[in-house]
Design a protein around this motif. Structure first.
Motif: not given
Ligand code: KG4
Ligand code: ZN
Length: 325
Positions: A110, A114, A297
């Protein structure tokens, strides 16, 4: 290369279709309306809501992009870090779909998603310093190439977004807190009240002191929090922004790198964007921010990272709540 991507790392259920380096769809089903009743994310409820939303999010991502499962080459999913119950929903769905439709499976970190979000729709140029600043993470990386990402600083306690969220909750500013502070502070004077900038921790961040300062400020100045909310919020936000900028510039100078990519939910912040832009012009640093829809997100950044890196994994791949980058 057509990639169907899924992110269920925290409280937003997201699915996207990425065609090479282009985003064809990016669906985000927010859970804010549910969690705001509790003043923060309740992990068990987040996981159960992902379970209810995931098929719909994928269906919409395929539909908006004009594809069906048949057209997809790979399925990419966030494998961690994040809330384990939430991650498990995305990973299990991705495995099931990959098995059913005979597709390759790609597990994506994750944080790496980003980190590459600022480059969606642009060309990735190395080397760069990356600041990933979200609700769960605040860290600086030196990125030499896609296989050489070195951490050069991290928060020793709270993440910047967490500090904004907790303070917003304390002062009853709204949910999610970072966004509420962003909006309220726009009408305020950032120089009116003094909040500490904690900056010299061998390149690491610390935001718990600032959070304590907010608690003390509220206890000592209840009238200011009531009557001068915009100035209070703006002065507090300025301390967060200044701290982030100080670390970024120090890292660029120390590593002798003049390219800075800033990402994560807090990178949506208007004041951070404006002030960092001004600072980077003066410092002759090239500054890259993601489009707003790729700051918080989203699955598009997961699909894009899978396109850049793209190693397939076996069906033994597991969700991992805490993995480093
Ligand atoms: O990247 P993200 O969606 O989730 C994590 O991976 O943590 O980031 C969420 C964080 C929250 O702390 C939220 O308050 C903050 O990003 N945030 C903002 C803004 N929009 C979201 N903080 C400041 N200004 C904003 N406009
Ligand atoms: Zn995130």
């Amino acid at each position: 290369m057509k990639i169907l991507a899924i992110d269920t790392s925290c409280d937003d259920t997201s699915s996207a279709v990425v065609v090479d380096d282009r985003v064809a769809s990016n669906i985000i089903m927010s859970q804010d309306e549910i969690h705001k009743n509790y003043g923060g994310i309740v992990p068990e409820i987040a996981a159960r809501t992902h379970f209810l939303h995931i098929a719909e999010a994928v269906k919409r991502a395929l539909f908006v992009s004009g594809n069906t499962f048949k057209d997809i080459d790979k399925i990419a999913v966030t494998k961690g870090p994040g809330l384990i119950g939430s991650l498990l929903v995305g990973v299990s769905y991705a495995k099931g779909a990959a098995y059913r439709f005979n597709k390759k499976l790609v597990g994506v970190n994750h944080l790496e998603g980003h980190l590459y979000a600022p480059f969606i729709g642009k060309v990735v140029e190395y080397p760069f310093i990356a600041l990933v600043v979200s609700g769960g993470h605040t860290a600086l990386y030196k990125v030499l190439n896609s296989n050489d990402i070195q951490i050069i600083g991290r928060t020793l306690d709270d993440a910047a977004g967490e500090c904004l969220d907790k303070t917003a909750r304390l002062w009853h500013l709204g949910y999610p807190g970072g966004k509420a502070i962003d909006i309220i502070s726009r009408a305020g004077n950032p120089k009116r009240f003094k909040f500490p900038r904690i900056a010299f921790l061998h390149g690491n961040f610390s935001f718990s002191g600032l959070k304590t300062a907010a608690i003390r400020f509220g206890a000592e100045n209840p009238d200011a929090v009531k009557n001068d909310l915009a100035d209070v919020a703006s002065s507090f936000l300025e301390a967060v922004v200044d701290t982030l900028i100080l670390h970024c510039i120090k890292a660029c100078r120390k590593e002798n790198i003049d390219r800075l990519a800033v990402s994560g939910g807090v990178s949506a912040n208007k004041r951070l964007r404006e002030k960092l832009k001004q600072t980077c012009v003066g410092e002759r640093i090239e500054l890259i921010f993601p489009d707003i829809e790729f700051t918080t997100d989203n699955a598009a950044m997961i699909g894009y990272t899978a396109f850049l890196k793209g190693e397939s994994e076996s069906f033994d791949m597991d969700a991992i709540s805490s993995i480093a980058l």
